[in-house]
Design a protein around this motif. Structure first.
Motif, PDB file in Angstrom:
ATOM      1  N   CYS A  45      41.176  48.035  25.906  1.00  0.00           N
ATOM      2  CA  CYS A  45      40.335  47.810  26.960  1.00  0.00           C
ATOM      3  C   CYS A  45      39.970  49.183  27.585  1.00  0.00           C
ATOM      4  N   HIS A  68      38.480  49.372  30.461  1.00  0.00           N
ATOM      5  CA  HIS A  68      38.828  49.317  31.898  1.00  0.00           C
ATOM      6  C   HIS A  68      40.306  49.915  32.192  1.00  0.00           C
ATOM      7  N   VAL A  69      40.914  50.166  31.209  1.00  0.00           N
ATOM      8  CA  VAL A  69      42.211  50.815  31.415  1.00  0.00           C
ATOM      9  C   VAL A  69      42.028  52.318  31.467  1.00  0.00           C
ATOM     10  N   TYR A  71      40.530  40.768  42.513  1.00  0.00           N
ATOM     11  CA  TYR A  71      39.404  41.074  41.419  1.00  0.00           C
ATOM     12  C   TYR A  71      37.822  40.923  41.917  1.00  0.00           C
ATOM     13  N   PRO A 110      39.230  45.664  37.841  1.00  0.00           N
ATOM     14  CA  PRO A 110      39.212  44.789  36.916  1.00  0.00           C
ATOM     15  C   PRO A 110      40.708  44.630  36.085  1.00  0.00           C
ATOM     16  N   VAL A 111      41.732  45.749  36.421  1.00  0.00           N
ATOM     17  CA  VAL A 111      43.017  45.592  35.890  1.00  0.00           C
ATOM     18  C   VAL A 111      44.302  45.440  36.848  1.00  0.00           C
ATOM     19  N   ARG A 114      49.794  44.318  31.525  1.00  0.00           N
ATOM     20  CA  ARG A 114      48.795  44.542  32.497  1.00  0.00           C
ATOM     21  C   ARG A 114      47.700  43.299  31.882  1.00  0.00           C
ATOM     22  N   CYS A 122      43.523  42.335  32.224  1.00  0.00           N
ATOM     23  CA  CYS A 122      42.060  42.508  32.544  1.00  0.00           C
ATOM     24  C   CYS A 122      41.478  41.539  32.811  1.00  0.00           C
ATOM     25  N   HIS A 161      38.129  40.836  30.821  1.00  0.00           N
ATOM     26  CA  HIS A 161      38.117  40.222  29.488  1.00  0.00           C
ATOM     27  C   HIS A 161      38.743  39.107  29.474  1.00  0.00           C
TER      28      HIS A 161
END
Length: 84
Positions: A4, A6-7, A57, A63-64, A75, A77, A80
């Motif tokens: 991901c 976003h991480v 969020y 996002p995470v 974690r 997301c 997603h």
């Protein structure tokens, strides 16, 4: 776990105190606590009445979130809708 983006590049956010401020203000108990990995905001997961981590969020687009339990690597997301 699936990759991901976003991480990638998340700042080293320091978690706030281990309470859900929103639930506390409403006089509700909270269940599992999540920490926003962007800013450190701590809030209850969707397992609780409030689902305040998801609300955070939706308000911020951070996002995470991660499990606040010590040693946990879990974690989530929100973009997603899966663990990452």
């Amino acid at each position: 776990m699936p990759r991901c983006a976003h991480v990638d590049g998340l700042p080293a956010a320091q978690p706030e105190p281990p309470i859900c401020e929103e639930c506390l203000a409403l006089g509700r108990p909270w269940g599992r606590l999540l920490v926003c990995l962007t800013c450190g905001w701590v809030a209850c997961s969707d397992d609780a009445q409030g689902g305040h981590a998801r609300a955070h969020y939706q308000e911020t687009d951070h996002p995470v979130a991660g499990d606040l339990e010590p040693g946990s690597t879990w974690r989530w997301c929100f973009v997603h809708r899966r663990t990452v």
